[in-house]
Scaffold this active site. Sequence first.
Site, PDB file in Angstrom:
ATOM      1  N   SER A  73     -10.190   0.232   7.298  1.00 15.58           N
ATOM      2  CA  SER A  73      -9.597   0.344   5.959  1.00 15.58           C
ATOM      3  C   SER A  73      -8.940  -0.922   5.424  1.00 15.58           C
ATOM      4  O   SER A  73      -8.517  -0.949   4.277  1.00 15.58           O
ATOM      5  CB  SER A  73      -8.574   1.484   5.934  1.00 15.58           C
ATOM      6  OG  SER A  73      -9.234   2.724   5.975  1.00 15.58           O
ATOM      7  N   LYS A 120       0.852  -1.195   0.000  1.00 20.13           N
ATOM      8  CA  LYS A 120       0.000   0.000   0.000  1.00 20.13           C
ATOM      9  C   LYS A 120       0.885   1.241   0.000  1.00 20.13           C
ATOM     10  O   LYS A 120       1.872   1.304   0.743  1.00 20.13           O
ATOM     11  CB  LYS A 120      -0.908  -0.020   1.243  1.00 20.13           C
ATOM     12  CG  LYS A 120      -1.894   1.144   1.328  1.00 20.13           C
ATOM     13  CD  LYS A 120      -2.797   0.999   2.553  1.00 20.13           C
ATOM     14  CE  LYS A 120      -3.803   2.140   2.659  1.00 20.13           C
ATOM     15  NZ  LYS A 120      -4.731   1.992   3.800  1.00 20.13           N
ATOM     16  N   SER A 148      -9.809   2.464   3.054  1.00 19.68           N
ATOM     17  CA  SER A 148      -8.900   3.135   2.139  1.00 19.68           C
ATOM     18  C   SER A 148      -7.988   2.197   1.353  1.00 19.68           C
ATOM     19  O   SER A 148      -7.385   2.606   0.367  1.00 19.68           O
ATOM     20  CB  SER A 148      -8.031   4.121   2.926  1.00 19.68           C
ATOM     21  OG  SER A 148      -7.179   3.430   3.839  1.00 19.68           O
TER      22      SER A 148
END
Length: 490
Positions: free
Chosen positions: A183, A78, A159
């Site tokens: 998330s 990420k 997210s």
Amino acid sequence: MSKLTDLTMAEARDGLAKGAFTAVELTDAHIKATEAQRHLNAFIVETPDLALEAAKASDARRQAGTAGSMDGLPIGIKDLFCTEGVQTTAASHILEGFKPPYESTVSGKLKAAGAISLGKLNLDEFAMGSSNQTSYFGAVENPWKKTSDPKAKLVPGGSSGGSAAAVAARMVLGATGTDTGGSIRQPAAFCGITGIKPTYGRCSRFGIVAFASSLDQAGPMARTVRDCAIMLGAMAGHDPKDSTSVNMAVPDFERALTGDIRGLKVGIPKEYRPDGLSDEVAKVWDRGIEWLKAAGATPVEISLPHTKYALATYYIIAPAECSSNLARYDGLRYGLRVPGKTLDDMYKKSRAAGFGAEVRRRILIGTYVLSAGYYDAYYAKAQKVRRLIAEDFRKAFETVDVILTPTAPSAAFGMGEGTDDPVTMWLNDVFTIPTSMAGLPGLSLPAGLSADGLPLGLQLIGRPFDEETVFRVAGVMETAANFTAKPEGV
């Protein structure tokens, strides 16, 4: 033999150990899958050349008998984790082009275990969002499609939407995520994969771009419970560079998957059936309860009375911490700088141009609740309510071993839906936020499909630092669910 991209992480690990294929072959197959699915916009930065170099080194280590626990396994990182020499943006214009001179502890641990990074994955800007539509580098598309409207583009959740989409679309075997209020778990549910937010302090936050420091926690996202256990074993551990990292031994999470949950008590919170919960989600939850009963566990109704305050509490505490953390982005030392007539003018112009609308909204909320006239009324009170939420869980765990809830109130929704109504968007995390407020481990796994053919997830919550029991129960549920569906065309 299965396509290399269809293998789970555990299967790929075993195949490499047996010499069925090489790390270079496995990595190349995933690079090709990534290139074929660029339309999903899951990656911000692809690093195929670095990946192939790392794969060659992995094969050499295996030949020498020094392979690590994740040697040769292709993953994605990420783009909130600093990666030395590779652009790290937090999906924000204000950090575009920033190449950190150091590595985050978590990505460094994965690299040390032999994992091969294929690049940096897209996310909501600064991890603020529930749909991966706030990224400066464009929205991520969920690889799943509605059967009733196959042309409609769906959100992957957020997210960690790029991580979830990349795993679901077989671009990578696993990916790192971060979870502040849901998330990891919510995008895992939307994309039909498994993801765990470990206990706060289990994984180091060093080198992760900060959103809300008392809530942020790194965790793995993969296609199976076992794969998440493999990854978390490599990611977790004490780090003296992070004062919130807990100094305790990392268990062998994979060994926790015994398949035996007889005698365990599973809490079913009555507050998690609010008005507006979709019938499909409620039915999947009921089915999950039946699976656990059939495996010898006992469901117990529990009460978490302060759950109804969790969302409001979170949207005071998280923005307050975000407004403080994001004060460091001034355009002086790195990232975007917009010239101004004075120093203050440069600050204002750089931040106005560099931050997106959702980030600016949260900074403003945070600054407001921390201001002198409102601190006690909002922030101080929210911290007291947070303590009550944590106490609810503590009392519940006196009588139960794990808690079972839905992960999200619905399946994935269409792109563009709710973007003009932030409160509706925030409600996507209504089931995940209480766990984050209490710092507890929470795992989401796919439990079925909606009538429209979209994945639905269930969440297991555990005691602090008892990820082993969460994994044990999740493994049994995964077997019962037998979720083998995958996005069409993948």
